[in-house]
Design a protein around this motif. Structure first.
Motif, PDB file in Angstrom:
ATOM      1  N   ALA A  61      -3.573  -1.108  -2.101  1.00 28.92           N
ATOM      2  CA  ALA A  61      -2.796  -2.121  -1.383  1.00 28.92           C
ATOM      3  C   ALA A  61      -2.711  -3.418  -2.191  1.00 28.92           C
ATOM      4  O   ALA A  61      -1.646  -4.033  -2.286  1.00 28.92           O
ATOM      5  CB  ALA A  61      -3.418  -2.381  -0.017  1.00 28.92           C
ATOM      6  N   LYS A  62      -3.813  -3.823  -2.774  1.00 30.88           N
ATOM      7  CA  LYS A  62      -3.824  -5.045  -3.597  1.00 30.88           C
ATOM      8  C   LYS A  62      -2.863  -4.934  -4.767  1.00 30.88           C
ATOM      9  O   LYS A  62      -2.234  -5.914  -5.167  1.00 30.88           O
ATOM     10  CB  LYS A  62      -5.227  -5.296  -4.155  1.00 30.88           C
ATOM     11  CG  LYS A  62      -6.200  -5.831  -3.176  1.00 30.88           C
ATOM     12  CD  LYS A  62      -7.533  -6.039  -3.887  1.00 30.88           C
ATOM     13  CE  LYS A  62      -8.631  -6.350  -2.921  1.00 30.88           C
ATOM     14  NZ  LYS A  62      -9.934  -6.495  -3.571  1.00 30.88           N
ATOM     15  N   ASN A  63      -2.763  -3.731  -5.348  1.00 30.85           N
ATOM     16  CA  ASN A  63      -1.947  -3.528  -6.539  1.00 30.85           C
ATOM     17  C   ASN A  63      -0.553  -2.991  -6.237  1.00 30.85           C
ATOM     18  O   ASN A  63       0.141  -2.537  -7.143  1.00 30.85           O
ATOM     19  CB  ASN A  63      -2.675  -2.585  -7.504  1.00 30.85           C
ATOM     20  CG  ASN A  63      -3.953  -3.199  -8.015  1.00 30.85           C
ATOM     21  OD1 ASN A  63      -4.001  -4.363  -8.349  1.00 30.85           O
ATOM     22  ND2 ASN A  63      -5.006  -2.406  -8.059  1.00 30.85           N
ATOM     23  N   GLY A  64      -0.155  -3.014  -4.980  1.00 31.73           N
ATOM     24  CA  GLY A  64       1.195  -2.581  -4.630  1.00 31.73           C
ATOM     25  C   GLY A  64       1.382  -1.078  -4.594  1.00 31.73           C
ATOM     26  O   GLY A  64       2.497  -0.589  -4.728  1.00 31.73           O
ATOM     27  N   GLY A  65       0.301  -0.332  -4.412  1.00 28.81           N
ATOM     28  CA  GLY A  65       0.389   1.127  -4.327  1.00 28.81           C
ATOM     29  C   GLY A  65       1.149   1.572  -3.087  1.00 28.81           C
ATOM     30  O   GLY A  65       1.328   0.815  -2.141  1.00 28.81           O
ATOM     31  N   HIS A  66       1.573   2.811  -3.088  1.00 23.17           N
ATOM     32  CA  HIS A  66       2.401   3.343  -2.012  1.00 23.17           C
ATOM     33  C   HIS A  66       1.540   3.792  -0.828  1.00 23.17           C
ATOM     34  O   HIS A  66       0.962   4.868  -0.840  1.00 23.17           O
ATOM     35  CB  HIS A  66       3.240   4.517  -2.531  1.00 23.17           C
ATOM     36  CG  HIS A  66       4.144   5.077  -1.495  1.00 23.17           C
ATOM     37  ND1 HIS A  66       5.314   4.462  -1.148  1.00 23.17           N
ATOM     38  CD2 HIS A  66       4.033   6.168  -0.717  1.00 23.17           C
ATOM     39  CE1 HIS A  66       5.888   5.168  -0.193  1.00 23.17           C
ATOM     40  NE2 HIS A  66       5.125   6.208   0.087  1.00 23.17           N
ATOM     41  N   ILE A  67       1.435   2.928   0.166  1.00 23.49           N
ATOM     42  CA  ILE A  67       0.767   3.231   1.424  1.00 23.49           C
ATOM     43  C   ILE A  67       1.678   2.708   2.521  1.00 23.49           C
ATOM     44  O   ILE A  67       1.934   1.516   2.597  1.00 23.49           O
ATOM     45  CB  ILE A  67      -0.604   2.543   1.539  1.00 23.49           C
ATOM     46  CG1 ILE A  67      -1.467   2.816   0.328  1.00 23.49           C
ATOM     47  CG2 ILE A  67      -1.306   2.979   2.825  1.00 23.49           C
ATOM     48  CD1 ILE A  67      -2.647   1.887   0.200  1.00 23.49           C
ATOM     49  N   LEU A  83      -2.220  -6.500   3.454  1.00 27.29           N
ATOM     50  CA  LEU A  83      -2.294  -5.595   4.609  1.00 27.29           C
ATOM     51  C   LEU A  83      -1.544  -6.223   5.787  1.00 27.29           C
ATOM     52  O   LEU A  83      -2.083  -6.393   6.859  1.00 27.29           O
ATOM     53  CB  LEU A  83      -3.756  -5.343   5.017  1.00 27.29           C
ATOM     54  CG  LEU A  83      -4.628  -4.578   4.062  1.00 27.29           C
ATOM     55  CD1 LEU A  83      -6.039  -4.436   4.664  1.00 27.29           C
ATOM     56  CD2 LEU A  83      -4.055  -3.196   3.794  1.00 27.29           C
ATOM     57  N   ARG A  84      -0.318  -6.575   5.564  1.00 24.32           N
ATOM     58  CA  ARG A  84       0.470  -7.226   6.623  1.00 24.32           C
ATOM     59  C   ARG A  84       0.734  -6.281   7.766  1.00 24.32           C
ATOM     60  O   ARG A  84       0.970  -5.101   7.579  1.00 24.32           O
ATOM     61  CB  ARG A  84       1.778  -7.737   6.048  1.00 24.32           C
ATOM     62  CG  ARG A  84       1.512  -8.822   5.089  1.00 24.32           C
ATOM     63  CD  ARG A  84       2.752  -9.455   4.584  1.00 24.32           C
ATOM     64  NE  ARG A  84       2.324 -10.274   3.466  1.00 24.32           N
ATOM     65  CZ  ARG A  84       2.986 -10.459   2.379  1.00 24.32           C
ATOM     66  NH1 ARG A  84       4.151  -9.913   2.234  1.00 24.32           N
ATOM     67  NH2 ARG A  84       2.511 -11.188   1.424  1.00 24.32           N
ATOM     68  N   ILE A  85       0.731  -6.850   8.938  1.00 29.34           N
ATOM     69  CA  ILE A  85       0.982  -6.060  10.148  1.00 29.34           C
ATOM     70  C   ILE A  85       2.466  -5.760  10.247  1.00 29.34           C
ATOM     71  O   ILE A  85       3.296  -6.545   9.981  1.00 29.34           O
ATOM     72  CB  ILE A  85       0.514  -6.808  11.391  1.00 29.34           C
ATOM     73  CG1 ILE A  85      -0.948  -7.199  11.251  1.00 29.34           C
ATOM     74  CG2 ILE A  85       0.712  -5.963  12.632  1.00 29.34           C
ATOM     75  CD1 ILE A  85      -1.470  -8.064  12.348  1.00 29.34           C
TER      76      ILE A  85
END
Length: 85
Positions: A61-67, A83-85
């Motif tokens: 998430a920190k590195n812009g990974g696909h989640i 981790l925006r809602i």
């Protein structure tokens, strides 16, 4: 609230958190996942669940990974930006 969605398939990271989320032999179940799957299916979408350790999810998430979906996470002020809602 309605949010437009453009992907056909989503990726979700989960960990074993019974009874809400159960991971057993890479089989994912639980009421939270059922609600998410039903909601996405009604919109014509699917989701692939992955059993990913929390530290790896945070790093991705920190590195812009696909989640696309994190159904169970701990939001802190420090994590809000990725981790925006």
């Amino acid at each position: 609230m309605y949010l437009p969605v453009y992907a056909d398939s989503f990726t979700g990271h989960v960990r074993d958190r019974p009874p809400a989320i159960t991971v057993k032999n890479e089989h994912f179940s639980g009421p939270i996942l059922d609600i998410i799957e039903l909601s996405l299916a009604r919109q014509g979408h699917a989701i692939t669940w992955l059993n990913v350790p929390w530290a790896r999810t945070l790093e991705m998430a920190k590195n812009g990974g696909h989640i696309d979906i994190l159904p169970h996470h701990s939001m802190t002020i420090e994590r809000y930006d990725y981790l925006r809602i």
